[in-house]
Design an enzyme around this catalytic site. Sequence first.
Site, mmCIF file in Angstrom:
data_model
loop_
_atom_site.group_PDB
_atom_site.id
_atom_site.type_symbol
_atom_site.label_atom_id
_atom_site.label_comp_id
_atom_site.label_asym_id
_atom_site.label_seq_id
_atom_site.Cartn_x
_atom_site.Cartn_y
_atom_site.Cartn_z
ATOM 1 N N THR A 1 11.282 7.480 3.253
ATOM 2 C CA THR A 1 11.611 8.907 3.193
ATOM 3 C C THR A 1 10.629 9.717 4.027
ATOM 4 O OG1 THR A 1 12.541 8.632 0.995
ATOM 5 C CG2 THR A 1 11.882 10.867 1.614
ATOM 6 N N HIS B 1 11.662 9.588 7.553
ATOM 7 C CA HIS B 1 12.750 10.528 7.859
ATOM 8 C C HIS B 1 12.200 11.936 8.089
ATOM 9 C CE1 HIS B 1 15.960 7.687 7.095
ATOM 10 N NE2 HIS B 1 15.497 7.430 5.892
ATOM 11 N N ARG C 1 8.445 -10.822 7.029
ATOM 12 C CA ARG C 1 8.891 -10.417 5.694
ATOM 13 C C ARG C 1 9.390 -11.611 4.880
ATOM 14 N NH1 ARG C 1 12.018 -4.600 6.482
ATOM 15 N NH2 ARG C 1 10.115 -3.358 6.344
#
Lengths: 341, 341, 341, 341
Positions: free
Chosen positions: A40, A43, A200
């Site tokens: 977030t 963003h 990952r």
Amino acid sequence: MKALVKEAAGPGFKLCDCPEPVIRDDEVLIRVRRAGVCGTDVHIYDWDDWAKGRCRPPFVVGHEFAGDVVQVGKLVTDVGEGDRVTAEGHIVDGRCLLCRTGNAHVCPRTRIIGVDRDGCFAEYIAMPATNVWHLDDNVSYEVGGIHDPMGNAFHTALTADIPGSTVLITGCGPIGLFAIGICRAAGASRIIASDVNDRRLELARTMGAHDAVHPAEAEGAVRRATGGLGVDVVLEMSGVPPAIHQAFALVRVGGRVQMLGIPAKPMDIDFATEVIFKGITIYGVVGRRMYDTWIQMTQFLRARQFDPSPVITHRFPLADADEAIRAIKSGEAGKVVFEIA
Amino acid sequence: MKALVKEAAGPGFKLCDCPEPVIRDDEVLIRVRRAGVCGTDVHIYDWDDWAKGRCRPPFVVGHEFAGDVVQVGKLVTDVGEGDRVTAEGHIVDGRCLLCRTGNAHVCPRTRIIGVDRDGCFAEYIAMPATNVWHLDDNVSYEVGGIHDPMGNAFHTALTADIPGSTVLITGCGPIGLFAIGICRAAGASRIIASDVNDRRLELARTMGAHDAVHPAEAEGAVRRATGGLGVDVVLEMSGVPPAIHQAFALVRVGGRVQMLGIPAKPMDIDFATEVIFKGITIYGVVGRRMYDTWIQMTQFLRARQFDPSPVITHRFPLADADEAIRAIKSGEAGKVVFEIA
Amino acid sequence: MKALVKEAAGPGFKLCDCPEPVIRDDEVLIRVRRAGVCGTDVHIYDWDDWAKGRCRPPFVVGHEFAGDVVQVGKLVTDVGEGDRVTAEGHIVDGRCLLCRTGNAHVCPRTRIIGVDRDGCFAEYIAMPATNVWHLDDNVSYEVGGIHDPMGNAFHTALTADIPGSTVLITGCGPIGLFAIGICRAAGASRIIASDVNDRRLELARTMGAHDAVHPAEAEGAVRRATGGLGVDVVLEMSGVPPAIHQAFALVRVGGRVQMLGIPAKPMDIDFATEVIFKGITIYGVVGRRMYDTWIQMTQFLRARQFDPSPVITHRFPLADADEAIRAIKSGEAGKVVFEIA
Amino acid sequence: MKALVKEAAGPGFKLCDCPEPVIRDDEVLIRVRRAGVCGTDVHIYDWDDWAKGRCRPPFVVGHEFAGDVVQVGKLVTDVGEGDRVTAEGHIVDGRCLLCRTGNAHVCPRTRIIGVDRDGCFAEYIAMPATNVWHLDDNVSYEVGGIHDPMGNAFHTALTADIPGSTVLITGCGPIGLFAIGICRAAGASRIIASDVNDRRLELARTMGAHDAVHPAEAEGAVRRATGGLGVDVVLEMSGVPPAIHQAFALVRVGGRVQMLGIPAKPMDIDFATEVIFKGITIYGVVGRRMYDTWIQMTQFLRARQFDPSPVITHRFPLADADEAIRAIKSGEAGKVVFEIA
């Protein structure tokens, strides 16, 4: 105080000198020590369409943190100076039908710190006392600082029936990685994790995945693990359309798909074959259940059943915000945190 | 064939030569290899009031076993000769409201092998094919032979919400000991086990109990583990009145008490303070859910999340039945099994 | 103001002139118009053992009421002067594990109005704003004044699965009578209500019971309605030992017994045959779920699916408190209310 | 016997003289009296892509029926000659993980009568005894003949929490209309039904909808009924993309969408705003739960809580199959049934 600020419409954050927050009678002031960086925040940094529609600069960014209480409002009775704490960053009205029935996580009047009001990428933050959550002594500030995304993972995993289940986790970002460890601790019989990134997948194995595979190999792994039936539960953590289709394809009939990853835009779905004929249940995951999820986190950490530490791969001072954002964008990072004090 | 038979009203079993069972078209014949000895068998051996009221000698005793299928009825399509199997010993009607809604474990017309028809303390047993359960290759006959009591433990534990919960297990007989391992594998945050017997408390620790204490110390252990609130879940495995009172006293308000232990006779209870004002839920555990519990067992064993082996402390040939019963009565034994073939 | 006061240890209430309550900043002052009289008030009136152990005179009695808000504290934002309201009488801490997980109804620090602090048998009462519940325009003060016991009935009924179920309700006091109407509105297929009192059985029929019978006839009625299987759900509303045994005897295997009636003292129970072998679930009902139950009440009343009015049989002014208590003790009354303003 | 047969690839049905079915030992022969015509039959009649992919002519069509048992196989013990019955048309394997855990409705080896083997648009049909369901005396053959689609409606409605809920039902075909009556009987507080067809909206009102509106008016009706929050539950019965979007738009946050209507092809969906941020649950409905749903139907019909009769608008002999199909395609019909004997 020093704080990372979204100063105006447009990309980037700025490290500013800001006045310390002044608390209301029902709030506490917290000295921030560690803060997690979230997608977030990226963003908002990038000032994408979602950020443009939602945020009103200027404001201090950041919504995941832990620190020490340094001042308490006069109406506050259950938080004291010196308490080691983290906090739920969703500030809800506490009065609506949702808040009143244990569903505050979807309160329509939620305001989020670092999005709708000043956040935690700063030396101090003011928080309503009801949002404050105490940390056990055995929990570090660093782990305290990532309770928000860990909570997303707990919410996603533990609203499904995990003990004895086969679980596919699509997407091994930090929340997916946490979920692997949680499902393992909660007794999943087989955990298949998929991601496009090898670093990952390595972390996925560290966190306890039985299989950590590229998306193209997920179908085979599920087939071998379930005799072709499909997994009992999928945790969709990527928001990527092919992964979402794979979630529906690889869950068994009558199974459950927990959707946390946010697709960037609408996508085609064949409800007939992907959902209805399979008789599955889909659950959209928002935030953390207030405060069932938080109690679960405390229990798992207290019992040392689950250690999120390996997921944290990068640590920066506030001054290196650009580098922190870059690390996340690389797709190579696990969890990225700011070390503030 | 050799079989342990309850020949007539009165105490004891007798090792007899019996004819091999003849199977019906929907049954299979199983060569028994291992069989578990249960408290129920002790009741039948002792010919106590319950046994007098329920059983009609002569019959072959025993209801827990594993072995190899040696013959299949002509209507049987999903079990084959040579299959390694165990079986659900409750033979139900399959047609009643209970059977038709996933509650076959409480079918009113249940007939139990070794109680209501010939059982498994024998070289061969006939079983309806629908009751047969296949064993994975990595599961030994010995572990296969104790699926029935393991299933009781799975049923008791996994019909509560275990991940992240604090759990008190009152009574560390074999089923309580299994339940400790299951709760540990399913992510219980703290498991407090109580028993009067030190040998059993040792086994409790081996199986994963965080605290294994005498009943007099249970209250203190629960207080320390829960800040005085009480545990989320109690598994009552003893059937002893003081333990049942302790279950109600030490479960937290709004918590759950799973009752499996069978009190020998009526007892006093203060519903007001022990149940109603506490807002708790009580669940009476009968047998194993057919076949949800069995699938859970297979999943846990397949994933090697749970190993019941340490609970098995005594092994005997059928010829030493008296000694097997004596071992159970001593209160020192974990699980006792017959090695038959 | 006029108020019914428990002045000192010993039987009786006294109508006194008291000062009006002074509200705190987070409270509102309510002009009481109607107030329900409860069995708890009778215990306090009689000064029985429970009352002696719990209550500290002097205090204003009464915990069920509705009225108009006449003053609001300066921190209160969601209740206004002139609002028509009732209130949850359990004042909880809002911070404990129970309150934080939707289980405030069993908060260990609950304080009850009219028991632990001043209550509502008075012209005015001070209430925390968070406990206030708005009444729809179509709900009278009288119905508003009995939301507390109606809520007990909603909690008891709707935490079971009612649509299509057969339900036995043992005890047709006011809460049992409310429960009949609720179960009927919620789609119970057959409701069998039992009580020793013919007047109450008449009210049971009015509220929608298919069968309203003396306890001795309950077994026959259940047998006829369920083909001998037993009912899916029992709501035990009497607290009388024979009714509790009947609840366990007449619930079907795998069924559910909701216990609200409070037995006066310990009683004998045979857990083996009454609970465990039947595989049933027992749920102890405390108060009302906060605030799931309240929303259900509002929905049922708003939709006019359920009308509690026929249960109200007696109305008195505060001055006739002795007569009101007498009416309840007679066993002939439905709900008794005070008309205050 | 006379039977409606799908003779070969291509459109249409043909009324043929066929040999009576010969039953197996575990089957019964049923004289069909009434049979319901379903959208699935229309697909087969039209020989659309789905039918081409699934069906292998020649076979007798039809899967909804009631009639009398005229012959029973020698292994059948619980169905007798002369019994009035209907049947579950999904013939499942009874042995897979799904069948063994109460999820037979999604058994991967399901074979459907009238689709995968001979069906019921005929004077006689052979059915496995385990699929047969007895009709109460008060249930007509006609209502017996539509248990299959009624069961879909029961499954859709009663796997949500209906008592006290606000419910939007999008699509008032026969299953939507049944669902209205079921939700009303089960205590829904407000039922808003939408359809494009006025005749169906009239039937929706007859069945108990509080509001029966055109899709364009649904939003307003929901807003008025819920104060803008949205409904607790949506039953999506249309399969039409705009209705599916409306389902997601008009369900409240944290609510539940039951999807039964089958979209003809993939559609765009914005999972972020339509599902995830709303925190909703979606459940794909397949067939009827075996046999929970059937017991619910029997209970509701036995208690006369629910009368499906008004939904039946057209009745034809088998010879008028073309006309029956035409009636369904018109969009004006409720339920269409064949009167066979």
